[in-house]
Design a protein around this motif. Structure first.
Motif: not given
Ligand code: ADP
Ligand code: ASP
Ligand code: MG
Length: 290
Positions: A155-162, A192-208
């Motif tokens: 989703n588009s919850a930037y910095s901690n996307a679901v 890193i990931a992306s939302d429906a609009a194609g914007h880059t999102t991230t999965l939260g710190r340590g998210g790799s």
């Protein structure tokens, strides 16, 4: 297939990256692998600070970009033979130019949105994974760079996307179902990931760690290995507790509990996808691989 994730300290120096290459080279001989990598240690923090500095209208930010660029160029120079350096250096330069133009906008607008911060942070993993991919190429190891922004949807919850699990599994499975995508080694940026609009999102710190688990669950990997700087999950953080002991074996549930109570060794959301798919999870030490 198997998934091997290497954290920031495992890719933080060229000596460490050389160890990663040796570990992976041996492993891909028997089993095709997706290798998920973090940014070089400290880099994500530097990118956040860079964005904040530009947003404050502080004209010192270009100097920060310079030293950031230098760190990655030095890695290229140390890892690749002379003949292969030029193309890797121009790849790094191209990405640094993108960072410069994002920062110029932040500086002008005096604002760092979470969306822009995600975009900036993504360069840490993009740079490390592309440099490592080039290093494998130079070693004559056939590899394909996977863009996790295309594979992992959120989703588009930037910095901690679901995570959008259905869409993500679909895109990863479709990709690997294609007969032309049957290589022995895939290198993917974590986090890193992306939302429906194609914007880059991230999965939260340590998210790799979580990226590794997402790939592992989607392809039903035989194993997920988290390669880091300690030899397994321990009874406490060895940096804080001197007599912390290695835990030889732990249930998914207990590991999840430990991580939720702050054991930084593994990012909490990592465990659920592998637990549900019954995929064994190993914590391994890049600096003591045996
Ligand atoms: P990476 O960069 O590889 O993702 P992290 O720094 O995120 O590595 O996690 C590894 C660190 O986690 C170890 O160096 C250790 O200090 C810390 N840590 C915290 N709790 C634990 C624990 N219970 N067992 C092992 N390591 C732990
Ligand atoms: N580079 C990201 C971070 O520092 C993700 C990771 O390393 O797992 O949080
Ligand atoms: Mg970590």
């Amino acid at each position: 297939m198997q998934v091997l994730k290497f954290g920031g300290s495992s890719v933080g120096t060229t000596t460490a990256i050389s160890k990663v290459i040796a570990i992976v080279k041996a492993r891909v001989q028997t089993t095709p692998s997706i290798v998920v990598v973090s940014a070089m240690s400290g880099v994500t923090d530097q990118l956040i600070l860079l964005g904040q500095t530009a947003a404050q209208g502080n004209a010192a930010y270009p100097t920060m970009i310079q030293s950031f660029a230098q760190k990655h160029e030095d890695a290229v120079l140390a890892l690749l033979p002379t003949a292969q350096q030029a193309s890797a250096l121009s790849m790094v330069k191209g990405l640094i130019q993108e960072i410069e133009s994002h920062c110029a906008i932040i500086f002008k607008e005096k604002e760092l949105t979470l969306r822009m911060q995600d975009c900036l942070m993504s360069y840490g993993e993009i740079l490390s994974s592309k440099i490592i991919a080039a290093a494998f190429d130079a070693e004559g190891v056939d590899q394909v760079w996977l863009d996790s922004r295309w594979m992992i949807k959120t989703n588009s919850a930037y910095s901690n996307a679901v995570l959008d699990k259905a869409l993500t599994n679909q895109s990863i499975q479709q990709y690997f179902a294609n007969p032309s995508n049957q290589h022995a080694l895939y290198i993917a940026p974590g986090f890193i990931a992306s939302d429906a609009a194609g914007h880059t999102t991230t999965l939260g710190r340590g998210g790799s760690d979580y990226s590794g688990a997402i790939y592992a669950a989607a392809i039903n990997a035989s194993v997920l290995e988290i390669w880091t700087d300690v030899s397994g999950m321990m009874t406490a953080d060895p940096r804080i507790v001197n007599n912390a002991k290695e835990i030889p074996r732990i249930s998914y549930h207990e590991a999840m509990e430990l991580s939720h109570f702050g054991a930084k060794i593994i990012y909490p959301p990592t465990i659920l996808p592998v637990m549900q798919a019954n995929i064994p999870l190993w914590i391994k030490n890049t600096f003591e691989p045996e």
